[in-house]
Design an enzyme around this catalytic site. Structure first.
Site, PDB file in Angstrom:
ATOM      1  N   LYS A  50       1.945  -2.387   2.082  1.00  0.00           N
ATOM      2  CA  LYS A  50       2.107  -2.765   0.679  1.00  0.00           C
ATOM      3  C   LYS A  50       1.927  -1.583  -0.269  1.00  0.00           C
ATOM      4  O   LYS A  50       1.428  -1.727  -1.384  1.00  0.00           O
ATOM      5  CB  LYS A  50       1.165  -3.915   0.295  1.00  0.00           C
ATOM      6  CG  LYS A  50       1.088  -5.049   1.303  1.00  0.00           C
ATOM      7  CD  LYS A  50       2.459  -5.546   1.762  1.00  0.00           C
ATOM      8  CE  LYS A  50       3.277  -6.190   0.657  1.00  0.00           C
ATOM      9  NZ  LYS A  50       4.611  -6.639   1.168  1.00  0.00           N
ATOM     10  N   HIS A 105       2.557   2.450  10.062  1.00  0.00           N
ATOM     11  CA  HIS A 105       1.328   2.151   9.335  1.00  0.00           C
ATOM     12  C   HIS A 105       0.104   2.670  10.081  1.00  0.00           C
ATOM     13  O   HIS A 105      -1.024   2.435   9.652  1.00  0.00           O
ATOM     14  CB  HIS A 105       1.162   0.634   9.165  1.00  0.00           C
ATOM     15  CG  HIS A 105       2.155  -0.007   8.246  1.00  0.00           C
ATOM     16  ND1 HIS A 105       2.553   0.555   7.058  1.00  0.00           N
ATOM     17  CD2 HIS A 105       2.809  -1.201   8.336  1.00  0.00           C
ATOM     18  CE1 HIS A 105       3.423  -0.260   6.462  1.00  0.00           C
ATOM     19  NE2 HIS A 105       3.591  -1.319   7.206  1.00  0.00           N
ATOM     20  N   SER A 135      -0.801  -7.138  -3.889  1.00  0.00           N
ATOM     21  CA  SER A 135       0.443  -7.313  -3.143  1.00  0.00           C
ATOM     22  C   SER A 135       0.167  -7.913  -1.767  1.00  0.00           C
ATOM     23  O   SER A 135       0.877  -8.815  -1.312  1.00  0.00           O
ATOM     24  CB  SER A 135       1.150  -5.961  -3.002  1.00  0.00           C
ATOM     25  OG  SER A 135       2.386  -6.098  -2.329  1.00  0.00           O
TER      26      SER A 135
END
Length: 298
Positions: A50, A105, A135
């Site tokens: 995010k 990530h 988010s």
């Protein structure tokens, strides 16, 4: 081979201390990730979730294509810039040609072994963690493969503790602020992308030793506007089955702004959040442009 310990939740697995959703990640995909042969001309976009991931999946293919819109209009985000640790990576990578762009990530220390000996470049994107948690909160509402977020305050407490996918935001940021990478890494922020997208794309072009004509650059900038991406079915995740990601609960591309956290944080929660982040980063040289008391790092 690595060992996977199942967490208490039915939703996540524990991968070397990092929570990963069981949907999308399994032993096969993670073994593929660990043994992946990184090439010197590979390009990695690294983000904490995010933080502008989808935006970079729009920008990078356009930069590499010389401004040709075809990749972002005909391929879904994960097909043009795949997550290397995710279950579909192997079949996507098999179709790719150099230079290969990837998203990950993962924290620095969990990257494939060949990454460290390669010359592969990294674009690391950070975002104000208060906007990240907002988010994240809405994403948890619409994504069936993540845990129920509860109240915003409850979710924020879990976020700070690292009880969300890919763990603590502070651990991720600290792992990638790494002098070992030297000039292999470019640091940018979501906020800089909002403020000066043309300038950021220029920095990416310089970092990757590429050029775009003025017409091509204008085309890329227009395609990478939030309103344009929100309407692009190859980027807005509207093609994902609603039982996996329910856009009626919250759209995947929601607002694309800076500062929405101010609509969600109470003064007490903000103070607690700021104190926690400050304590976690104490003793490091890491500073961010959204902290008024600090200078932007480069």
């Amino acid at each position: 081979m690595f060992s996977i310990m199942m967490s208490q939740s039915d939703v996540y697995m524990d991968y070397h201390g990092v929570l990963l959703p069981k949907r999308g990640y399994d032993a096969k995909s993670l073994n593929y990730f660990e043994s992946f042969q990184v090439q010197d001309d590979d390009i990695f976009v690294i983000t904490y979730p995010k933080s502008g991931t989808t935006w970079m999946q729009e920008i990078l293919p356009l930069v590499l294509s010389g401004g040709d819109l075809t990749p972002v209009l005909t391929l879904q985000s994960y097909e043009r810039v795949p997550w290397l640790e995710e279950g579909r990576a192997a079949q996507v990578v098999a179709k790719m040609s150099a230079p290969r762009p990837f998203i990950s990530h993962m924290p620095y220390h969990l990257m494939p072994a060949t990454f460290f000996s390669s010359k592969a470049k990294v674009i690391y994107v950070t975002r104000n963690p208060k906007d990240v948690v907002v988010s994240h909160f809405y994403f948890h509402q619409m994504a069936s493969f993540l845990h129920d977020p509860g109240t915003f305050e409850e979710f924020t407490d879990g976020f700070l503790a690292g009880n969300v996918m890919f763990g603590k935001w502070t651990d991720h940021v600290k792992s990638w602020k790494n002098p070992d990478l030297g000039n292999r890494i470019l640091y940018i922020t979501y906020e800089e992308m909002i403020q000066d997208l043309r300038g950021i794309i220029g920095r990416i072009l310089c970092f990757l030793n590429r050029q775009l004509s003025e017409d091509a650059l204008n085309r890329v900038i227009e395609q990478c506007q939030f309103k344009t991406m929100k309407q692009n079915k190859m980027s807005n995740y509207s093609m994902v089955a609603p039982e996996i990601m329910n856009g009626s609960k919250s759209p995947f591309l929601r607002k694309g702004i800076v500062g929405d956290w101010k609509n969600h944080f109470s003064p007490e929660l903000e103070a607690k959040f700021n104190a926690f982040i400050s304590e976690e980063l104490k003793g490091t040289s890491i500073t961010f442009p959204w902290n008024e008391e600090h200078k932007c790092y480069s």
